[in-house]
Design an enzyme around this catalytic site. Sequence first.
Site, PDB file in Angstrom:
ATOM      1  N   HIS A 143       1.022   4.539  -1.954  1.00 50.32           N
ATOM      2  CA  HIS A 143      -0.092   6.093  -1.128  1.00 50.32           C
ATOM      3  C   HIS A 143       1.203   5.978   0.072  1.00 50.32           C
ATOM      4  CE1 HIS A 143      -3.339   5.549  -3.136  1.00 50.32           C
ATOM      5  NE2 HIS A 143      -3.642   3.706  -2.578  1.00 50.32           N
ATOM      6  N   CYS A 192       0.913  -1.015   0.152  1.00 49.60           N
ATOM      7  CA  CYS A 192      -0.455   0.142  -0.186  1.00 49.60           C
ATOM      8  C   CYS A 192       0.871   1.293   0.419  1.00 49.60           C
ATOM      9  CB  CYS A 192      -1.320   0.201   1.287  1.00 49.60           C
ATOM     10  SG  CYS A 192      -1.593  -1.710   1.616  1.00 49.60           S
ATOM     11  N   ARG A 221     -12.752   0.077  -1.927  1.00 49.26           N
ATOM     12  CA  ARG A 221     -11.084   0.288  -2.359  1.00 49.26           C
ATOM     13  C   ARG A 221     -10.366  -0.465  -1.733  1.00 49.26           C
ATOM     14  NH1 ARG A 221     -10.598   4.121  -6.146  1.00 49.26           N
ATOM     15  NH2 ARG A 221      -8.531   2.208  -6.523  1.00 49.26           N
ATOM     16  N   CYS A 265      -7.566  -1.817  -4.530  1.00 51.82           N
ATOM     17  CA  CYS A 265      -6.164  -1.727  -4.695  1.00 51.82           C
ATOM     18  C   CYS A 265      -5.596  -3.282  -4.720  1.00 51.82           C
ATOM     19  CB  CYS A 265      -5.783  -1.128  -3.350  1.00 51.82           C
ATOM     20  SG  CYS A 265      -5.966   0.867  -3.732  1.00 51.82           S
TER      21      CYS A 265
END
Lengths: 120, 286
Positions: free
Chosen positions: B204, B200, B243, B247
């Site tokens: 991000h 992740c 979400r 992802c």
Amino acid sequence: MKAPLIARFSKPSLVLALLTYPILTASAVQAQSIAEGQKLAFDRAKGNCLTCHVIKGGDLPGTIGPELSDLKSRYSRDDLIAIVSDETKRNPLTVMPPFGRNRILSEKEINAVVDFLQTL
Amino acid sequence: MILRLAIHAASAAVAFGLLAFAPAAHAADSVDPVADANAFKKFFTDKFPKVTLKDFVNGPYSMSEDLHRQWEEKEEFPPYEFALEAGKEMFAKPFKNGKSYADCFPNKGIGIRQNYPYFDEKEGKVITLELALNRCREANGEAPFSYVKDEMAALTAYMAYTSRGKPMDIKIPNDPRALEAYQKGKEYFYTRRGQLNFSCATCHVQSPGERIRAEVLAPALGILNAMPIYRSEWSGMGTTSRRFTTCNSQIRGVPLNPQDDEYRNLEYYLSYVSNGLPISGPGARP
């Protein structure tokens, strides 16, 4: 073009063809590999390099990696193969996926992508 | 380009040094959420000095002035309005047994979004708002909703709306299991997975503000404060569960099931490190 024909050659006959028409066939193979490499680089399900790199001729590029240009002057063929195969070797924190190590692309496909990269 | 590489590597090193392994003053294996949250905020405010802390909750729209203008225009006719109205109605409507959602939540469910997820000491697990809503339905003899969109998005949109502006306020009780859940969520966030070898954090933390094809990546700070969101690409609403699973699929990984323990821990971690940033849901995205 001669693409299907070349694909149908078995290895020995390809070698034979290369010996018989060294210049013509080698460059045809080369051109085909470059086109194939470009396709792989732009294809979302394959290299998808455009997701992160600006590449000449590609639409909707991302900005995560540097623009891919003028690579031949800075990297040898082996360097490029190494970068595409597993950039984490050069930079353990890179976000670039290890295309060879994780078998996203085969050895042959990486060779084609590198043929294409060398034209940029 | 070499400079670019150096910048990438340096910022990544900062991110991983500060975030993954906590401050150097602490032993590598000690879990220190307060220090994590401070380092997390500092990382993003250093990286984006022009973005105010509370603006990070606007995800991709916080990353450039152009995008911010787009967002302001969008907010004039918000595309989530429909879901919000539906959610308000659903929330008020009693179940067949005469009870309602209000009976399942503190303060009748109004203005409480900022306290979710929380760690339930009886159960020893993280409880998210989506999970609490379905448990409420089942406890009252109603079938659970899909976690990813439609009704669940409408209900959470309404509950977020009643909490707009309240600072995220996630607590970690003095219980080793709570700390463990937090730590596991953090590990999930930083672990690379899938054929593309992304965590992740790759997208991000290392790359917020960058474009991945045409999409601008949201910063991880405040990334859940706007949930649920309307996305033009989905032509509809999506929840936190949607979400997370999307992802995971994007990186050619196998997504977990919504509300699996790992996702609940992940939500706990991400929400905790965003403590203090305002709830801004429901959100609208390109």
